[in-house]
Design a protein around this motif. Structure first.
Motif, mmCIF file in Angstrom:
data_model
loop_
_atom_site.group_PDB
_atom_site.id
_atom_site.type_symbol
_atom_site.label_atom_id
_atom_site.label_comp_id
_atom_site.label_asym_id
_atom_site.label_seq_id
_atom_site.Cartn_x
_atom_site.Cartn_y
_atom_site.Cartn_z
ATOM 1 N N ASN A 10 28.026 47.461 27.200
ATOM 2 C CA ASN A 10 28.003 47.833 28.619
ATOM 3 C C ASN A 10 28.376 46.695 29.554
ATOM 4 N N LEU A 11 28.115 45.451 29.161
ATOM 5 C CA LEU A 11 28.503 44.338 30.020
ATOM 6 C C LEU A 11 30.029 44.221 30.086
ATOM 7 N N PRO A 29 20.798 55.368 37.527
ATOM 8 C CA PRO A 29 19.543 55.548 36.789
ATOM 9 C C PRO A 29 19.728 55.002 35.372
ATOM 10 N N ILE A 30 18.904 54.049 34.970
ATOM 11 C CA ILE A 30 19.045 53.487 33.620
ATOM 12 C C ILE A 30 17.700 53.471 32.900
ATOM 13 N N ASP A 31 17.799 53.613 31.599
ATOM 14 C CA ASP A 31 16.640 53.589 30.712
ATOM 15 C C ASP A 31 16.933 52.548 29.641
ATOM 16 N N ASP A 214 25.398 55.360 34.595
ATOM 17 C CA ASP A 214 24.301 55.046 33.689
ATOM 18 C C ASP A 214 24.879 54.195 32.565
ATOM 19 N N PHE A 215 24.557 52.901 32.571
ATOM 20 C CA PHE A 215 25.153 52.015 31.571
ATOM 21 C C PHE A 215 24.244 51.776 30.366
ATOM 22 N N PHE A 216 23.138 52.518 30.282
ATOM 23 C CA PHE A 216 22.371 52.677 29.048
ATOM 24 C C PHE A 216 22.255 54.179 28.817
ATOM 25 N N VAL A 240 29.696 58.190 35.446
ATOM 26 C CA VAL A 240 30.243 57.242 34.478
ATOM 27 C C VAL A 240 29.107 56.894 33.522
ATOM 28 N N LEU A 241 29.273 57.224 32.259
ATOM 29 C CA LEU A 241 28.269 56.923 31.244
ATOM 30 C C LEU A 241 28.818 55.864 30.298
ATOM 31 N N ILE A 242 27.969 54.881 29.966
ATOM 32 C CA ILE A 242 28.372 53.817 29.049
ATOM 33 C C ILE A 242 27.350 53.710 27.928
ATOM 34 N N ASN A 243 27.818 53.759 26.704
ATOM 35 C CA ASN A 243 26.997 53.560 25.509
ATOM 36 C C ASN A 243 27.717 52.592 24.584
#
Length: 277
Positions: A10-11, A29-31, A214-216, A240-243
């Motif tokens: 994600n970085l 929103p991140i978890d 959400d980058f987690f 935008v979703l990042i995993n």
């Protein structure tokens, strides 16, 4: 702009997004991993080379740059790293731009399928924390949300200001039930958050076209929430979703979940872009 799912560290991904998205993300929103040394959840939760805080620091610094002038970030965490995370967010956002909330992660209205874990010290854990980071708290006011409440034994909803104690927004157990409904497997991801909770965070921005990151991304709850909110009120939010590629969660859970919601609401496939390793 299309909705976007990225499989990458994600970085790296956020830095690559900076030229196009700096100052444009409305809500994050991140978890993140909780640094609790849990081995069964399918992704790295502890054991970072330079420590958990130094793992989180550069990611939150880039997130700060990505947030719009009135953007807000909601960070889930438990008691283990709450004090350290609060201090880190103070360094990046300033103490005047922070608030904290409590999410009640258990509730008998939602927990028919909940499996109780052995009590560690005779105390049952029923809540987690959410640190709310404003880019500019003075000039940002969160809009009322659709708050569930109990009326005659039934859960109803009404517009209500967001409160520091969040209840009746779903639980860890109900979030697993949501996964089972879409993907047929309740335990396909160990630590999902409920759709309703994330949906109301997006609603609280008071916009019809919020850009959500959400980058987690985990199981993809944020993408699911954005699509449901758009369907519910005719809004045009984008995500935008990042995993990363740990345990193939992105390919096996995040993407299938988002695609299942799209199919449910007859959303065209060409509205989703995938960038995979």
């Amino acid at each position: 702009m299309r909705n976007l799912i990225i499989e990458n560290d994600n970085l790296i991904a956020m830095n690559e997004l900076l030229p196009e998205y700096e100052g444009k993300i409305d809500v994050i929103p991140i978890d993140p991993p909780y640094n609790t040394d849990i081995s069964h959840i399918g992704y790295k939760d502890s054991g970072y080379t330079d420590g958990w805080i130094e793992f989180m620091r550069p990611r939150l610094e880039v997130a700060y740059r990505l947030l719009s002038p009135t953007g807000v970030m909601f960070i889930h965490i438990d008691e283990c790293e709450f004090p350290n995370l609060w201090m880190l967010c103070t360094d990046i956002f300033g103490a005047h731009n922070l608030m904290s909330m409590i999410w009640k992660k258990t509730n008998p209205h939602f927990d028919a399928n909940r499996k109780e874990k052995p009590l560690e010290s005779g105390i049952r854990r029923t809540h987690e924390f959410i640190i709310v980071c404003f880019k500019d708290r003075i000039n940002t006011t969160l809009a009322p949300i659709m708050q569930p409440y109990v009326d005659g034994g039934k859960i109803r909803e009404r517009l209500h200001p967001i409160e520091t104690v969040i209840d009746f927004m779903g639980t860890t157990a109900s979030a697993k039930d949501e996964l089972a409904e879409l993907l047929g497997e309740r335990n396909i991801f160990a630590t999902p958050k409920p759709v309703k909770l994330i949906k109301e965070f997006v609603r609280s921005l008071g916009k019809k076209d919020a850009l959500v990151m959400d980058f987690f991304a985990g199981s993809g709850t944020t993408g699911h929430a954005v699509l449901e909110l758009n369907h519910e009120d005719g809004s045009n939010h984008k995500f935008v979703l990042i995993n990363n590629n740990e345990s193939d969660i992105c390919k096996n859970v995040t993407i299938p979940r988002v695609k299942a919601v799209m199919q449910k609401h007859e959303i065209p496939d060409n509205t989703l872009e995938l960038k995979l390793l």
